[in-house]
Motif scaffolding. Structure first.
Motif, PDB file in Angstrom:
ATOM      1  N   HIS A  39     -19.227  16.407   2.465  1.00  0.00           N
ATOM      2  CA  HIS A  39     -18.770  15.020   2.385  1.00  0.00           C
ATOM      3  C   HIS A  39     -19.521  14.121   3.357  1.00  0.00           C
ATOM      4  O   HIS A  39     -19.469  12.891   3.232  1.00  0.00           O
ATOM      5  CB  HIS A  39     -17.276  14.958   2.694  1.00  0.00           C
TER       6      HIS A  39
ATOM      7  N   SER B 263      -0.787  15.781  -1.326  1.00  0.00           N
ATOM      8  CA  SER B 263      -1.320  14.607  -2.024  1.00  0.00           C
ATOM      9  C   SER B 263      -0.900  14.589  -3.489  1.00  0.00           C
ATOM     10  O   SER B 263      -0.641  13.522  -4.062  1.00  0.00           O
ATOM     11  CB  SER B 263      -2.848  14.587  -1.905  1.00  0.00           C
TER      12      SER B 263
ATOM     13  N   GLU C 147       0.857  -1.186   0.000  1.00  0.00           N
ATOM     14  CA  GLU C 147       0.000   0.000   0.000  1.00  0.00           C
ATOM     15  C   GLU C 147       0.894   1.237   0.000  1.00  0.00           C
ATOM     16  O   GLU C 147       1.744   1.409   0.874  1.00  0.00           O
ATOM     17  CB  GLU C 147      -0.923   0.001   1.223  1.00  0.00           C
TER      18      GLU C 147
ATOM     19  N   GLN D  39      -4.213   7.737   4.368  1.00  0.00           N
ATOM     20  CA  GLN D  39      -3.736   8.767   3.448  1.00  0.00           C
ATOM     21  C   GLN D  39      -4.039  10.172   3.964  1.00  0.00           C
ATOM     22  O   GLN D  39      -3.246  11.100   3.770  1.00  0.00           O
ATOM     23  CB  GLN D  39      -4.365   8.551   2.071  1.00  0.00           C
ATOM     24  N   LEU D  40      -5.187  10.337   4.619  1.00  0.00           N
ATOM     25  CA  LEU D  40      -5.501  11.640   5.209  1.00  0.00           C
ATOM     26  C   LEU D  40      -4.483  12.014   6.286  1.00  0.00           C
ATOM     27  O   LEU D  40      -4.012  13.163   6.355  1.00  0.00           O
ATOM     28  CB  LEU D  40      -6.910  11.614   5.801  1.00  0.00           C
TER      29      LEU D  40
ATOM     30  N   LYS E 291      -9.897  -1.325   4.416  1.00  0.00           N
ATOM     31  CA  LYS E 291     -10.878  -0.270   4.188  1.00  0.00           C
ATOM     32  C   LYS E 291     -10.465   1.065   4.798  1.00  0.00           C
ATOM     33  O   LYS E 291     -11.078   2.087   4.490  1.00  0.00           O
ATOM     34  CB  LYS E 291     -12.230  -0.689   4.764  1.00  0.00           C
TER      35      LYS E 291
ATOM     36  N   LEU F 150     -11.691  13.832  -2.124  1.00  0.00           N
ATOM     37  CA  LEU F 150     -12.209  14.124  -0.791  1.00  0.00           C
ATOM     38  C   LEU F 150     -11.636  15.432  -0.259  1.00  0.00           C
ATOM     39  O   LEU F 150     -12.369  16.247   0.331  1.00  0.00           O
ATOM     40  CB  LEU F 150     -11.870  12.971   0.149  1.00  0.00           C
TER      41      LEU F 150
ATOM     42  N   ASP G 106      -6.207   8.767  -4.665  1.00  0.00           N
ATOM     43  CA  ASP G 106      -7.485   8.356  -4.080  1.00  0.00           C
ATOM     44  C   ASP G 106      -8.061   9.403  -3.143  1.00  0.00           C
ATOM     45  O   ASP G 106      -9.279   9.482  -2.964  1.00  0.00           O
ATOM     46  CB  ASP G 106      -7.304   7.037  -3.317  1.00  0.00           C
ATOM     47  N   ILE G 107      -7.195  10.215  -2.567  1.00  0.00           N
ATOM     48  CA  ILE G 107      -7.658  11.144  -1.545  1.00  0.00           C
ATOM     49  C   ILE G 107      -7.960  12.536  -2.096  1.00  0.00           C
ATOM     50  O   ILE G 107      -8.595  13.345  -1.416  1.00  0.00           O
ATOM     51  CB  ILE G 107      -6.602  11.232  -0.425  1.00  0.00           C
TER      52      ILE G 107
ATOM     53  N   LYS H  89      -7.730   2.611   4.232  1.00  0.00           N
ATOM     54  CA  LYS H  89      -6.681   3.203   3.401  1.00  0.00           C
ATOM     55  C   LYS H  89      -6.880   4.706   3.267  1.00  0.00           C
ATOM     56  O   LYS H  89      -5.911   5.482   3.311  1.00  0.00           O
ATOM     57  CB  LYS H  89      -6.690   2.544   2.020  1.00  0.00           C
ATOM     58  N   LEU H  90      -8.116   5.147   3.116  1.00  0.00           N
ATOM     59  CA  LEU H  90      -8.397   6.583   3.006  1.00  0.00           C
ATOM     60  C   LEU H  90      -8.011   7.307   4.290  1.00  0.00           C
ATOM     61  O   LEU H  90      -7.492   8.425   4.257  1.00  0.00           O
ATOM     62  CB  LEU H  90      -9.874   6.783   2.689  1.00  0.00           C
ATOM     63  N   ASN H  91      -8.257   6.676   5.414  1.00  0.00           N
ATOM     64  CA  ASN H  91      -7.877   7.269   6.694  1.00  0.00           C
ATOM     65  C   ASN H  91      -6.364   7.425   6.798  1.00  0.00           C
ATOM     66  O   ASN H  91      -5.866   8.472   7.256  1.00  0.00           O
ATOM     67  CB  ASN H  91      -8.419   6.386   7.821  1.00  0.00           C
TER      68      ASN H  91
END
Length: 712
Positions: A648, A548, A231, A261-262, A255, A559, A555-556, A257-259
């Motif tokens: 969001h 980013s 990842e 990256q943030l 799941k 958002l 992906d981020i 992964k978004l967290n």
């Protein structure tokens, strides 16, 4: 020495006396009843009767207290199972009869001799179930033990009343047999479960983890190899059941992964202000988050990964060596001698791996960046996090207890956060403001204030990132932003309660709606305490977007862009119109350059106050009318002079400062009636929009005049 020799001889003499007594006692029985043939074995169909009672065989005196069907099995796993686990009812009955034969041959009690052919239950103590006849024993085994058994792969786990479970001691210290309750023995892990429903759930969890009878025996012999996932250019070694949270294994959730990256973009934006940063991942698990920090940010960060589980700490060290990173354990550098760093990897920073409680570690050391991601709520670690955080440092908290935050378990939210909530249309933003209020109270107790950089509430988690401001003045200003919310349960209009020490006679006057005047009873409820100020920092979000783009986290980016527009509370269409370059011709490069220039110009992060909460367009739709498209509706609200943007928190949510009456009037004005039934499919003239709009405006004016008259 002579006394010890005499004590050793005493048991032998007693055994000889017992053997002689058995011969003398069994002689009359053998004279009266003929002994069976040695090759014959007792069967459940041919149970002993009063007319023919077989003499006890000498081989039964040495038999173990296990089921004969399980003891004769070839594998060792079957011989270790409890006697309450059987395949058929006949095996349980045969166990009862053979156990009785063993007891009668090895005991000299006169009560057993008087009982004659009575058998005792092998799964119940003698105090609970006395010896009885064979037909009563069969009925007892079938109705009490076999009927409520739990089936698993051809076996039945019968209920057991034997003293297998530990008993709570009395005040004197003696064990009380009356407290021994019924229980089940698990066929897989040999655990004892009291209730049948809990036993079913226990077995179901074994099945979900893949621990069936055959696979679990194989896993105990040879541990399956770990799987390697990748990842964000970071390799991580995970266990076979990495997606299932367990107490002994390291948990890795794809799941989230978004967290991750943030949080990485947050740390990258903070690294631009000052470096090096001392960062802490308090709950490392597999260490994927700290590995990404050290691998992509290099010497700009000094990463510390902590976990209390010993297996997780070992796995974190292996993942560090897998990514060619140096591991520091107890201030000693630890490297593998056979591994050589390749070119370009020498700039990677060290990773310190610790194994201690997160509260203890945060009390001992100071950090610039702390991330808390426990399994569930994080309120138990907030005081320790704000105790030693440096000035202008950042604390990020990921809460996964969405059942309590999303008002599914209101009593848990009251226990953890001291907050009263109900399920509303804006429940996700309500959850984010609950967590921010908990962080603000914890910081104020340490004479610190907070500045919310952003708050995100998605399906699986609630992420809140705040900047810490030292000083009692900042703490007082932060505490003032924690307020209660007045929520109307009829129309879901909401407003924060005004500050003041005086008790208001009619708090319903603060609501813009007139539901209390038109409907009897109490129509509103008080929610909170909640965070009443802004949830986003526009300047910091723009720097996150630059980070980013720099690190290639595609992906981020959607958002983060949504968060930027939500913080400014201006629709995306307006931003596109006022931008100097045409996005269709210039492409993505011009857009990234524009964002970069804006981030460079803004030296200080200034929070833009945006309207609190949002409205769901489907929740307030008019029956029998077709709503306009969401993008068009945002333009209609903006043309009416209101601030508006998407959110969001809800895909169909609209964040605006327009009151609910104005929101509904504009929605009704641009909605078209739905034609169904026997009407033709041809062109139908639309209803006059001015008439509907005039009716709504007239109703709004009448309600406004009525409310003004009441206030006078």
């Amino acid at each position: 020495m002579e006394n010890m020799a005499e004590e050793e001889l005493l048991p032998l003499e007693k055994e000889e006396e017992v053997a002689q007594a058995q011969v003398l006692i069994s002689a009359p029985d053998s004279a009266r009843v003929p002994a069976p043939a040695p090759d014959s074995a007792p069967t459940p169909d041919s149970a002993p009767t009063p007319a023919s009672a077989p003499a006890p065989a000498p081989a039964l005196a040495q038999a173990p207290a296990l089921s004969p069907s399980l003891a004769s099995a070839p594998d060792e796993a079957e011989s270790k199972r409890h006697i309450s686990i059987q395949r058929q009812l006949a095996d349980l009955e045969k166990l009862a009869f053979e156990t009785e034969d063993f007891d009668s041959s090895s005991s000299l009690n006169s009560d057993n001799l008087d009982a004659g052919n009575k058998q005792a239950c092998p799964l119940c103590p003698k105090e609970k179930f006395r010896a009885c006849n064979s037909h009563k024993l069969r009925r007892h085994l079938q109705n009490l033990h076999w009927k409520v058994s739990v089936e698993f792969e051809g076996y039945r786990m019968c209920i057991c009343h034997l003293p297998c479970r530990p008993v709570k001691p009395n005040i004197i210290g003696e064990q009380i047999s009356s407290k021994m309750g019924a229980h089940y023995h698990c066929i897989i892990c040999s655990a004892t479960i009291t209730r049948r429903t809990d036993m079913l759930g226990h077995v179901r969890r074994h099945v979900n983890k893949g621990e069936t009878k055959s696979r679990y025996i194989a896993a105990s012999a040879a541990k399956p190899p770990n799987e390697i996932l990748k990842e964000a250019d970071t390799d991580v070694q995970v266990g076979p059941n990495y997606s299932i949270p367990q107490k002994t294994d390291s948990y890795f959730n794809p799941k989230m992964k978004l967290n991750r990256q943030l949080i990485f973009c947050t740390l990258a934006a903070l690294a631009e202000e000052r470096k090096p940063l001392e960062c802490l991942d308090a709950f490392g698990a597999t260490g994927i988050m700290g590995l990404q920090w050290a691998k992509h940010l290099g010497n700009a960060v000094k990463v510390t990964i902590n976990d209390l589980n010993e297996n997780s700490v070992t796995l974190i060290q292996e993942n560090c060596h897998l990514n060619k990173l140096k591991v520091v354990v107890d201030s000693k550098e630890k490297e593998e001698s056979d591994e050589v760093l390749e070119e370009g990897e020498e700039k990677l920073g060290n990773i310190q791996v610790t194994r201690m409680d997160a509260n203890v570690l945060m009390h001992l050391r100071s950090f610039d960046f702390i991330h808390l991601d426990p399994f569930g709520t994080s309120v138990n670690y907030l005081d320790s996090a704000f105790r030693n955080i440096r000035n202008l440092g950042i604390v990020s908290v990921t809460s996964t207890d969405i059942s309590s935050l999303y008002a599914k378990a209101q009593h848990v939210a009251r226990r953890h956060y001291g907050c009263n909530i109900v399920r509303t249309e804006y429940y996700k933003e309500l959850a984010a403001r609950i967590v921010v209020a908990a962080l603000a109270r914890a910081a104020a107790r340490c004479n610190k204030g907070i500045e919310v950089l952003f708050a995100v509430a998605l399906e699986h988690f609630v992420l809140v990132v705040v900047r810490v401001l030292r000083g009692p003045t900042s703490a007082d200003e932060t505490a003032k932003k924690i307020q209660y919310l007045i929520h109307c349960q009829w129309c879901e209009e909401r407003i924060f309660q005004k500050d003041g020490n005086m008790v208001e006679e009619n708090p319903y006057r603060q609501l813009p709606c007139n539901c209390h005047g038109s409907m009897p009873g109490k129509t509103a409820i008080e929610l909170g305490p909640l965070w009443s100020s802004s949830l986003f920092n526009t300047g910091f979000l723009k720097r996150m977007l630059v980070g980013s783009l720099h690190h290639g986290l595609d992906d981020i980016q959607p958002l983060v862009k949504t968060l930027i527009f939500e913080s400014e509370c201006s629709p995306q269409s307006q931003v596109a119109v006022h931008s100097p370059s045409n996005p269709s011709k210039q492409g993505k490069r011009k857009g990234s350059e524009t964002v970069t220039s804006l981030a460079k110009k803004q030296k200080t992060d200034v929070s833009t106050e945006h309207p609190p909460f949002y409205y769901n367009i489907h929740r307030h739709s008019i029956k029998g009318m077709n709503m306009p498209k969401l993008k068009k509706f945002l333009c209609y609200l903006s043309q009416a002079g209101f601030r508006v943007s998407r959110t969001h928190f809800d895909p169909m949510g609209v964040r605006t400062d327009a009151p609910l009456l104005q929101f509904k009037s504009i929605l009704l004005k641009y909605s078209t009636p739905t034609y169904t039934g026997g009407q033709s499919e041809g062109h139908v003239p639309p209803a006059p929009e001015d008439t509907a709009a005039d009716r709504v405006e007239t109703a709004v004016n009448d309600k406004a005049e009525a409310s003004s008259c009441r206030r006078r």
